[in-house]
Design an enzyme around this catalytic site. Sequence first.
Site, PDB file in Angstrom:
ATOM      1  N   SER A 134       2.817  -0.113   0.526  1.00  0.00           N
ATOM      2  CA  SER A 134       1.687  -0.460   0.129  1.00  0.00           C
ATOM      3  C   SER A 134       1.545  -1.878  -0.269  1.00  0.00           C
ATOM      4  O   SER A 134       2.114  -2.751   0.925  1.00  0.00           O
ATOM      5  CB  SER A 134       1.072   0.143  -1.672  1.00  0.00           C
ATOM      6  OG  SER A 134       0.011  -0.076  -1.895  1.00  0.00           O
TER       7      SER A 134
ATOM      8  N   ASP B 292      -1.117   5.900   1.640  1.00  0.00           N
ATOM      9  CA  ASP B 292      -0.242   5.204   0.733  1.00  0.00           C
ATOM     10  C   ASP B 292       0.783   6.313   0.106  1.00  0.00           C
ATOM     11  O   ASP B 292       0.155   6.995  -0.555  1.00  0.00           O
ATOM     12  CB  ASP B 292      -1.125   4.490  -0.292  1.00  0.00           C
ATOM     13  CG  ASP B 292      -0.421   3.524  -1.109  1.00  0.00           C
ATOM     14  OD1 ASP B 292       0.732   3.668  -1.368  1.00  0.00           O
ATOM     15  OD2 ASP B 292      -1.087   2.723  -1.818  1.00  0.00           O
TER      16      ASP B 292
END
Length: 266
Positions: free
Chosen positions: A45, A158
């Site tokens: 991320s 993610d």
Amino acid sequence: MSKPERDPELGLCLAGGGGRGLLHVGLFQAMEELGIRPGIIAGTSSGALLGALYSSGKSAEEIRASLDGFKWTDIIAPSLLRRRGILSTIRMQAFYRRQLGNINIEDLPIRMKIAATNLLDGKVVRFTTGSLPKCLAASTAVPGIFEPVRIDGGVFYDSGGIYNLPLELFAGEGVKRIIAGNTIGRYGLMKNVNSVQDTLNQAYLIRTMHLTAMRTGPMGWPGKNDEELILIDYRTGGANPANISDCAGMIEATRKQALGILKQAF
């Protein structure tokens, strides 16, 4: 000044956490002061983005300058299909290209591994080759918010909710020590929870904090080959990860915290 030589036995692991990813700049500053440079970086991320910027050869100050004034609207664009997310990653990928160029992961000066999760089989993957902007978008596509990214038959998003501190990506790399910058550790909860969005953010932080603690273990990261873990749980001051200005304001405190820990370790 010339940069220190890369240490092939040293890994750098960078956690995600929205705007808290900016705190990694403080860690980079501390590493530069001590002449520490890793041989391989892993991130997920926002940690993947900051890791890619560092791996590209930018200094801590250059990274901070390049992200100065960042707004969420820089990466937000509505999705026309809205089948798997309400926002498209088109503008996000364009932002990453502006910051890093249209390059592949394998072209970065420092080796990089980017974590993402395949929506189709639930497996966490490590991108080591392929389009850097596209793989970064896959790693930062928050599920339900951004559409996942298609890469080689997979559909990726993610992985921060599972592997926010992706230590497993160092397996088989021969590293002996790992510096781990953790944005959602024991100091990671928000101080103020005043809205529905705050409640969702806090619930995510609680889950991530406990998952990371379970994986590192009460005695520290056991590792695959007994790697030493140098864990830096950032003191986030209770900041909301969606509040960019508050997170950016804590970079200096993170530098001092990291400097104290790294001086003892090195």
